[in-house]
Design an enzyme around this catalytic site. Structure first.
Site, PDB file in Angstrom:
ATOM      1  N   ILE A  41       0.834  -1.206   0.000  1.00 30.48           N
ATOM      2  CA  ILE A  41       0.000   0.000   0.000  1.00 30.48           C
ATOM      3  C   ILE A  41       0.867   1.253   0.000  1.00 30.48           C
ATOM      4  O   ILE A  41       0.669   2.170  -0.810  1.00 30.48           O
ATOM      5  CB  ILE A  41      -0.964   0.006   1.201  1.00 30.48           C
ATOM      6  CG1 ILE A  41      -1.831  -1.256   1.209  1.00 30.48           C
ATOM      7  CG2 ILE A  41      -1.836   1.265   1.172  1.00 30.48           C
ATOM      8  CD1 ILE A  41      -2.674  -1.457  -0.026  1.00 30.48           C
ATOM      9  N   THR A  46       3.164  -7.778   5.989  1.00 32.35           N
ATOM     10  CA  THR A  46       2.143  -8.639   5.379  1.00 32.35           C
ATOM     11  C   THR A  46       2.432  -8.920   3.907  1.00 32.35           C
ATOM     12  O   THR A  46       2.135 -10.004   3.396  1.00 32.35           O
ATOM     13  CB  THR A  46       0.758  -7.976   5.524  1.00 32.35           C
ATOM     14  OG1 THR A  46       0.473  -7.821   6.931  1.00 32.35           O
ATOM     15  CG2 THR A  46      -0.334  -8.802   4.889  1.00 32.35           C
ATOM     16  N   ALA A  67      -0.935 -13.896  -2.707  1.00 37.83           N
ATOM     17  CA  ALA A  67      -0.514 -13.377  -4.022  1.00 37.83           C
ATOM     18  C   ALA A  67      -1.617 -13.448  -5.071  1.00 37.83           C
ATOM     19  O   ALA A  67      -1.351 -13.581  -6.260  1.00 37.83           O
ATOM     20  CB  ALA A  67       0.741 -14.124  -4.512  1.00 37.83           C
ATOM     21  N   HIS A  74      -7.792 -10.754  -6.821  1.00 34.85           N
ATOM     22  CA  HIS A  74      -9.172 -11.228  -6.759  1.00 34.85           C
ATOM     23  C   HIS A  74     -10.054 -10.561  -7.812  1.00 34.85           C
ATOM     24  O   HIS A  74      -9.860  -9.390  -8.155  1.00 34.85           O
ATOM     25  CB  HIS A  74      -9.762 -10.953  -5.379  1.00 34.85           C
ATOM     26  CG  HIS A  74      -9.122 -11.736  -4.275  1.00 34.85           C
ATOM     27  ND1 HIS A  74      -9.481 -13.029  -3.985  1.00 34.85           N
ATOM     28  CD2 HIS A  74      -8.139 -11.404  -3.397  1.00 34.85           C
ATOM     29  CE1 HIS A  74      -8.753 -13.468  -2.965  1.00 34.85           C
ATOM     30  NE2 HIS A  74      -7.926 -12.499  -2.597  1.00 34.85           N
ATOM     31  N   VAL A 113       8.716   4.804  13.556  1.00 33.39           N
ATOM     32  CA  VAL A 113       8.109   6.060  14.007  1.00 33.39           C
ATOM     33  C   VAL A 113       7.695   5.889  15.464  1.00 33.39           C
ATOM     34  O   VAL A 113       6.893   5.008  15.791  1.00 33.39           O
ATOM     35  CB  VAL A 113       6.901   6.429  13.124  1.00 33.39           C
ATOM     36  CG1 VAL A 113       6.157   7.639  13.704  1.00 33.39           C
ATOM     37  CG2 VAL A 113       7.362   6.707  11.702  1.00 33.39           C
ATOM     38  N   SER A 145      -7.417  -8.763   3.076  1.00 31.39           N
ATOM     39  CA  SER A 145      -7.887  -9.195   1.760  1.00 31.39           C
ATOM     40  C   SER A 145      -9.197  -8.488   1.405  1.00 31.39           C
ATOM     41  O   SER A 145     -10.076  -8.373   2.274  1.00 31.39           O
ATOM     42  CB  SER A 145      -8.108 -10.705   1.766  1.00 31.39           C
ATOM     43  OG  SER A 145      -8.521 -11.159   0.518  1.00 31.39           O
ATOM     44  N   CYS A 159      22.618 -19.991  -8.164  1.00 32.62           N
ATOM     45  CA  CYS A 159      21.527 -20.813  -7.633  1.00 32.62           C
ATOM     46  C   CYS A 159      21.149 -21.857  -8.679  1.00 32.62           C
ATOM     47  O   CYS A 159      20.598 -21.511  -9.728  1.00 32.62           O
ATOM     48  CB  CYS A 159      20.324 -19.929  -7.289  1.00 32.62           C
ATOM     49  SG  CYS A 159      18.853 -20.859  -6.805  1.00 32.62           S
ATOM     50  N   CYS A 193      18.964 -24.392  -8.292  1.00 32.10           N
ATOM     51  CA  CYS A 193      17.525 -24.712  -8.295  1.00 32.10           C
ATOM     52  C   CYS A 193      16.758 -23.791  -9.236  1.00 32.10           C
ATOM     53  O   CYS A 193      15.883 -24.224  -9.981  1.00 32.10           O
ATOM     54  CB  CYS A 193      16.953 -24.582  -6.886  1.00 32.10           C
ATOM     55  SG  CYS A 193      17.577 -25.762  -5.682  1.00 32.10           S
TER      56      CYS A 193
END
Length: 476
Positions: free
Chosen positions: A12, A40, A46, A49, A172, A337, A400, A402
């Site tokens: 946000i 969060t 992920a 919606h 803060v 959400s 990496c 993988c």
């Protein structure tokens, strides 16, 4: 003196900071953590919606649908992975089928396009690994999946490129009103700002209470997840929900934008805003959910489990408003959400509120919406790889195995605006450590690169937070 200070560098805060950078304003984004998206945003489903779930007339309903519309273009501009794969809300009995029909009607009220109710045959044609007891489902074609922390990092990078300043590791601790606006104590600095936008997530009530009479309380809600190896990433093709209950949307089974399979979250109210532990009960309930929803799933393919905390409020809607007590102080709170989906629309909404507090708001004529594309070596053609290695041999060294990530890619994301400074910061930006071995082989090499590129000793490289030291000295 800053025109606007954004408190919080999650999805946000970064969306709002980037939106503010479109105007001729002096903007600061401040966060208590050691990196962007460390709350969060780094531990959620992920999902982008479609918008049928939120109650009609709420901010959630309005901003979800608008946010969904904005996603594709924003992710193209910022070179962030996004896929519109659609979602299913599946029903396993006639009672659940009635709930599916109610969601469909709500979706129509909310203005959600491209929805339909599917019978059993069509559901199984879309998802042939579903439990064959399925009765039907709501199909929403506009739903999608995104890389949430990658998006927040890209937003911050683009905002900084367009003039926004950022201050990390600066909690803060105090805010005072003055004749020009506000005096903010953040870490060891005193910041003067005409306007404050409070996007502090789980702590947004505490930030509000530094200036205003308490008017809302943030309730922490824990969600646990299982992440599976890419070998089972194709078990589902869409975002698969079960019918929602009073506890929430329930656990979801979905592919990720990088080809893994994700299962979660649980939903549990907790007292702590910092406890990210997983539980035997939570993970067991996820496993039970998956075994009922799918024909076949093997938990030997789980490569990691993790927990995220969501910021809820009693009224179950977003709080996006200017304080009645403190002009120029805006709360953007209770963004659970579908907050990730609504985020670009939330930024638009907030800017319209802020415009009422600024006499003249001029466009930033030099604003560049595009972020320099990331380099994904493994996706290049043979000729493109050869040319890149000739230009910079570091792209010829795989760090990496993988995820097939090269040293050149890691150096690139360290050197960018809002670049990586930690082991997890590199992981979130370029994915070394995200594969089957979870950094077991590549972590030491990544640490060496971080130390070299930052000009620090390897013992100063941390996993994530300032105190998360990995090495303390030599053993041999």
């Amino acid at each position: 003196m800053y025109d606007v200070t954004v408190i919080g560098a999650g999805i946000i805060g970064t969306f709002i900071a980037r939106e503010l950078s479109k105007y001729q304003l002096k903007v600061l984004m401040v966060d208590k953590e050691n990196d962007i998206a460390n709350g969060t945003t780094k531990a959620n489903s992920a999902i982008v919606h479609a918008g049928y779930d939120a109650k009609e007339g709420t901010l959630k309903a309005k901003l979800n649908v608008r946010g969904n519309e904005l996603y594709e273009n924003i992710c193209k501009e910022l070179d962030v992975p996004f896929k519109r794969i659609g979602s299913l809300v599946v029903a396993f009995n006639e009672q659940e089928m009635e709930a599916v029909k109610e969601l469909f009607e709500r979706g129509l009220e909310n203005g959600v396009p491209q929805m339909e109710i599917l019978d059993k045959e069509r559901v199984l044609k879309l998802e042939n690994n579903l439990n064959e007891e399925v009765v039907g489902a709501l199909y929403a074609k506009t739903a999608g999946i995104v890389g949430p922390w990658e998006l927040a990092i890209a937003l911050a990078e683009n905002a900084l490129e367009n003039g926004v300043e950022m201050l990390l590791n600066s909690p803060v601790t105090d805010i005072n009103k003055n004749s020009d606006g506000y005096s903010i104590t953040a870490g060891d600095r005193i910041i003067q700002s005409k306007i404050i936008i409070n996007c502090a997530g789980l702590y947004s009530d505490e930030i509000n209470n530094m200036v205003n009479t308490p008017s809302f309380e943030i309730l922490a809600n824990r969600g646990e997840y299982n992440l599976f190896d890419k070998s089972v990433g194709n078990l589902v093709n869409t975002v698969v929900f079960r019918c929602p209950s009073e506890a929430g949307k329930g656990a979801v089974v979905l592919p990720t934008v990088h080809g893994n399979l994700l299962l979660g979250p649980t939903a549990e109210s907790v007292d702590s805003k910092s406890n990210l532990s997983t539980t035997f009960e939570g993970l067991t309930s996820l496993n039970d959910h998956a075994q009922y929803t799918l024909k076949e799933v093997s938990f030997k393919n789980v490569i990691t489990s993790f927990t995220g905390l969501r910021a809820k409020t009693k009224n179950q809607d977003f709080i996006i408003e200017e304080s009645k007590e403190s002009l120029g102080f805006f709360n953007v709170a209770g963004i659970d959400s579908p907050g990730l989906t609504a985020a670009p629309a939330i930024a638009e909404y907030v800017i319209e509120l802020v415009k009422d507090r600024i006499e003249v708001l001029e466009k930033n004529q030099s604003f560049n919406p595009k972020r320099r594309p990331s380099i994904h070596f493994i996706e290049l053609s043979h000729d493109e790889k050869a040319k890149l290695i000739e230009k910079d041999p570091r792209f010829g060294r795989i760090i990496c195995r993988c995820e097939n990530i090269t040293e050149g890619e890691i150096v690139d994301i360290i050197k960018r605006k809002a670049g990586a400074t930690t082991l997890d910061g590199v992981k979130r930006r370029a994915r070394p450590g995200s594969g089957r071995c979870q950094g077991g082989f590549c972590a030491p090499k990544v640490m060496e690169i971080l130390a070299r590129e930052q000009g620090i000793d390897i013992t100063e490289v941390v996993k994530d937070g300032l105190d998360s030291h990995i090495l303390i000295g030599e053993t041999k």
